[in-house]
Write a protein that holds these residues in place. Structure first.
Motif, mmCIF file in Angstrom:
data_model
loop_
_atom_site.group_PDB
_atom_site.id
_atom_site.type_symbol
_atom_site.label_atom_id
_atom_site.label_comp_id
_atom_site.label_asym_id
_atom_site.label_seq_id
_atom_site.Cartn_x
_atom_site.Cartn_y
_atom_site.Cartn_z
ATOM 1 N N VAL A 158 -29.710 -75.000 23.599
ATOM 2 C CA VAL A 158 -30.347 -75.222 24.905
ATOM 3 C C VAL A 158 -31.062 -73.944 25.333
ATOM 4 N N GLU A 159 -32.310 -74.082 25.757
ATOM 5 C CA GLU A 159 -33.075 -72.901 26.164
ATOM 6 C C GLU A 159 -32.672 -72.435 27.562
ATOM 7 N N LYS A 160 -33.053 -71.203 27.858
ATOM 8 C CA LYS A 160 -32.618 -70.542 29.099
ATOM 9 C C LYS A 160 -32.950 -71.360 30.339
ATOM 10 N N ASP A 161 -34.174 -71.882 30.412
ATOM 11 C CA ASP A 161 -34.616 -72.591 31.616
ATOM 12 C C ASP A 161 -33.874 -73.911 31.835
ATOM 13 N N ALA A 162 -33.202 -74.411 30.792
ATOM 14 C CA ALA A 162 -32.508 -75.704 30.913
ATOM 15 C C ALA A 162 -31.000 -75.565 31.014
ATOM 16 N N LEU A 163 -30.481 -74.350 30.936
ATOM 17 C CA LEU A 163 -29.026 -74.154 30.895
ATOM 18 C C LEU A 163 -28.318 -74.686 32.136
ATOM 19 N N GLU A 164 -29.008 -74.689 33.282
ATOM 20 C CA GLU A 164 -28.367 -75.137 34.514
ATOM 21 C C GLU A 164 -28.515 -76.632 34.764
ATOM 22 N N LYS A 165 -29.260 -77.336 33.902
ATOM 23 C CA LYS A 165 -29.481 -78.765 34.171
ATOM 24 C C LYS A 165 -29.011 -79.689 33.057
ATOM 25 N N VAL A 166 -28.616 -79.126 31.894
ATOM 26 C CA VAL A 166 -28.102 -79.978 30.825
ATOM 27 C C VAL A 166 -26.797 -79.412 30.279
ATOM 28 N N CYS A 167 -25.950 -80.310 29.826
ATOM 29 C CA CYS A 167 -24.709 -79.913 29.170
ATOM 30 C C CYS A 167 -25.064 -79.238 27.845
ATOM 31 N N SER A 168 -24.485 -78.072 27.582
ATOM 32 C CA SER A 168 -24.831 -77.317 26.377
ATOM 33 C C SER A 168 -24.286 -77.931 25.097
ATOM 34 N N PHE A 169 -23.486 -78.986 25.206
ATOM 35 C CA PHE A 169 -23.038 -79.667 23.985
ATOM 36 C C PHE A 169 -23.733 -81.013 23.811
ATOM 37 N N CYS A 170 -23.560 -81.926 24.766
ATOM 38 C CA CYS A 170 -24.106 -83.281 24.578
ATOM 39 C C CYS A 170 -25.542 -83.417 25.063
ATOM 40 N N LEU A 171 -26.053 -82.410 25.777
ATOM 41 C CA LEU A 171 -27.427 -82.371 26.277
ATOM 42 C C LEU A 171 -27.726 -83.458 27.307
ATOM 43 N N ILE A 172 -26.698 -83.954 27.983
ATOM 44 C CA ILE A 172 -26.909 -84.876 29.097
ATOM 45 C C ILE A 172 -27.434 -84.092 30.292
ATOM 46 N N GLU A 173 -28.467 -84.634 30.946
ATOM 47 C CA GLU A 173 -29.036 -83.979 32.121
ATOM 48 C C GLU A 173 -28.214 -84.333 33.354
ATOM 49 N N SER A 174 -27.895 -83.321 34.158
ATOM 50 C CA SER A 174 -27.159 -83.524 35.408
ATOM 51 C C SER A 174 -27.618 -82.470 36.398
ATOM 52 N N ASP A 175 -27.304 -82.693 37.693
ATOM 53 C CA ASP A 175 -27.587 -81.633 38.645
ATOM 54 C C ASP A 175 -26.559 -80.520 38.452
ATOM 55 N N ALA A 176 -26.953 -79.297 38.846
ATOM 56 C CA ALA A 176 -26.140 -78.114 38.575
ATOM 57 C C ALA A 176 -24.729 -78.226 39.140
ATOM 58 N N SER A 177 -24.574 -78.919 40.270
ATOM 59 C CA SER A 177 -23.262 -79.001 40.917
ATOM 60 C C SER A 177 -22.256 -79.807 40.106
ATOM 61 N N SER A 178 -22.722 -80.713 39.260
ATOM 62 C CA SER A 178 -21.807 -81.545 38.484
ATOM 63 C C SER A 178 -21.494 -80.958 37.111
ATOM 64 N N LEU A 179 -22.225 -79.920 36.715
ATOM 65 C CA LEU A 179 -21.952 -79.249 35.449
ATOM 66 C C LEU A 179 -21.055 -78.046 35.704
ATOM 67 N N LYS A 180 -20.030 -77.859 34.901
ATOM 68 C CA LYS A 180 -19.079 -76.773 35.085
ATOM 69 C C LYS A 180 -19.411 -75.612 34.150
ATOM 70 N N ARG A 181 -19.522 -74.415 34.741
ATOM 71 C CA ARG A 181 -19.805 -73.228 33.942
ATOM 72 C C ARG A 181 -18.614 -72.874 33.054
ATOM 73 N N CYS A 182 -18.916 -72.291 31.911
ATOM 74 C CA CYS A 182 -17.872 -71.650 31.117
ATOM 75 C C CYS A 182 -17.296 -70.513 31.957
ATOM 76 N N THR A 183 -15.981 -70.464 32.123
ATOM 77 C CA THR A 183 -15.367 -69.442 32.979
ATOM 78 C C THR A 183 -15.423 -68.051 32.353
ATOM 79 N N GLY A 184 -15.728 -67.995 31.050
ATOM 80 C CA GLY A 184 -15.825 -66.695 30.392
ATOM 81 C C GLY A 184 -17.193 -66.068 30.569
ATOM 82 N N CYS A 185 -18.207 -66.653 29.921
ATOM 83 C CA CYS A 185 -19.554 -66.055 29.963
ATOM 84 C C CYS A 185 -20.332 -66.433 31.214
#
Length: 534
Positions: A41-68
């Motif tokens: 996933v490219e930088k500009d899309a990291l906040e709008k798609v899941c980095s594994f399944c690539l499903i598009e969602s709004d940022a509030s429904s996607l959970k950040r990795c607590t590490g990075c």
């Protein structure tokens, strides 16, 4: 991976390629790969798609990795899967770096970590692909950037320093052979590197296309393909002018395109005449294929008649491209709109002769449509998109099953749904230049329903059976059917038209009337451009 429909071939001119191992119909999957070699996933899309399944969602429904705190996931399941796949090796690195590395660097060190260790040698599938190292070295600035990116990936992946040449070569292979990963509507969200599909050769008149459905990637037919016939995709936007296409292909892939469209300077109208379309009796109510071919022939003759006048527009075309570029960089939305309106005005010869599908006119229309979308003028965007579909898209993408054509129709349906939510007085206020009797003569709920029926019919041929896009279409269709159920009457007739086709006379007549109304609305596109400001 299912290779049943695919053979590798050696073309004397184009080199390695792919060919059909059986007769294939339009809209048929040639190969489906559920887990590509590499997808990032490219930088500009990291906040709008899941980095594994690539499903598009709004940022509030996607959970950040607590590490990075860089990548996001839609579910714990996706997070665990990505951790096992690659993120356990990447997370600590992203924590240490001051910023997110460029996408090619992330893709390269992921490839090094997944496929090169512990031997630190290229995997066999990558090693056989073209790398263009010597060509890339001729551009010193470009080569210096490649070396810098390779050094970064080498250090991040803890690859031995004496493997620098191998790492640089792998980066060049990926740069030459990677694809854009996209959402179903063709919005780019990342990079995908899959050596099998990288063997497909290029044509500006492709007979196949690549479709993403989350992590899954498919090669789908646009046209019927015979056994042994080579499979071609387009490496670039083939709706651009010949000079733009050839320039981009030469700069990125180091070859001169000699496809028939380039070799003989074929226009979209000529290509449309020569393309075998998927038959659809429902779509024929919106535009009849024979009439379309006849109109394409008229446009082609018009181009020949004014060829010299078009050749004399070189300065205006150059300025139009400059205005398009300016519209993308200005912070002022009003300036953006004015730049595009100026470009349309400068290219009035195209309008006067109804050559709307020719670049750069079609490009300017697209940018105007996006400007109205971005600024919430959705009814104006609807009028423009209807015009673009009927006067540009059906020529530029002549196959009804082309995914861009189908997603455009889906967008039209969604804009019609928005229009149906407005009170009649509000709708009239947003489009004051359209006579009231025309607006009140269109039932926008019926129109939404009708367009969705078209999309539902075409989507399996454009996006593949069982894909997320089809799920979205079916959801929208169920919603409008429920609204129609509560209203009574017309909805049942349209549902019968959906299942029985044009033999369902009442539904056919309703659909035909709706299409006539939508074509009337499309005719007000230039009133939108001239009178609708931001």
């Amino acid at each position: 991976m299912d290779f049943n429909h695919l053979d590798t071939v050696k073309d004397p001119v184009l080199g390695n390629g792919l060919a059909a191992s059986k007769d294939l119909s339009a809209g048929e999957p040639i190969i489906k790969i559920s887990e590509p070699f590499l997808i990032v996933v490219e930088k500009d899309a990291l906040e709008k798609v899941c980095s594994f399944c690539l499903i598009e969602s709004d940022a509030s429904s996607l959970k950040r990795c607590t590490g990075c705190k860089v990548v996001r996931y839609c579910t714990p399941t996706c997070q665990k899967a990505d951790w096992k796949l690659i993120h356990k090796n990447e997370c600590s690195l992203l924590q240490r770096l001051p910023g997110i590395p460029p996408t090619p660097v992330r893709a390269l060190y992921q490839a090094l970590l997944r496929y090169v260790r512990p031997t630190f040698e290229l995997d066999s599938r990558s090693a056989s692909l073209e790398h263009h190292v010597q060509d890339l070295k001729k551009d010193r600035k470009r080569w210096d950037e490649i070396v810098l990116q390779a050094k970064g990936a080498l250090e991040f992946s803890k690859t031995p320093a004496d493997k620098m040449d191998m790492v640089t070569r792998l980066l060049c292979i990926m740069a030459t052979n990677a694809f854009r990963a996209t959402l179903p509507d063709d919005t780019p969200i990342g990079l995908c590197y899959e050596p099998t599909l990288a063997l497909a050769n290029h044509s500006c008149m492709p007979n196949a296309f690549i479709m993403f459905d989350g992590r899954s990637i498919s090669l789908m037919t646009l046209n019927p393909i015979k056994t042994g016939e080579q499979i071609f995709i387009s490496y670039v936007d083939f709706t651009q002018s010949r000079d733009q296409r050839r320039g981009e292909l030469k700069q990125r892939y180091f070859f001169d395109c000699e496809c028939e469209k380039c070799k003989y300077s074929r226009t979209p109208y000529r290509v449309c005449k020569e393309t075998t379309a998927v038959p659809s009796e429902k779509l024929a109510l919106l535009y009849d294929y024979k009439t379309l071919v006849s109109q394409a022939d008229e446009r082609e003759h018009e181009i020949q008649a004014i060829r010299q006048d078009l050749n004399d527009l070189k300065q205006e075309i150059y300025v139009a491209h400059s205005l398009i570029d300016l519209s993308k960089t200005t912070a002022s939305e009003t300036e953006r709109l004015n730049f595009l309106k100026q470009a349309i005005s400068d290219l009035s010869l195209y309008k006067n002769h109804k050559l709307f599908a020719l670049p750069p006119y079609s490009t300017v229309l697209d940018e105007l449509y996006l400007t109205y979308i971005d600024n919430g003028h959705l009814t104006s965007a609807l009028i423009l998109l209807l015009f673009i579909f009927l006067n540009c898209d059906i020529y530029n993408w002549p196959q009804p099953n082309h995914p861009i054509r189908v997603t455009r129709l889906f967008t039209i349906a969604r804009l019609l749904k928005y229009a149906s939510s407005l009170e009649p007085a509000t709708l009239e206020q947003t489009l004051p230049f359209i006579p009231r009797e025309i607006l009140t003569g269109i039932d926008f709920i019926d129109a939404t329903h009708t367009i969705l029926i078209l999309v539902n019919e075409l989507a399996p041929l454009s996006h593949g059976q069982g894909t997320r896009f089809i799920g979205q279409v079916e959801l929208e269709l169920r919603e409008v059917e429920e609204v129609q159920r509560l209203r009574g009457g017309v909805g049942k007739a349209l549902q019968k038209w959906q299942s029985e086709g044009n033999t369902a006379v009442d539904g056919r007549n309703i659909a035909s009337q709706i299409f006539t109304g939508l074509k009337t609305l499309a005719g007000f596109a230039f009133e939108v451009i001239g009178k609708q400001n931001l």
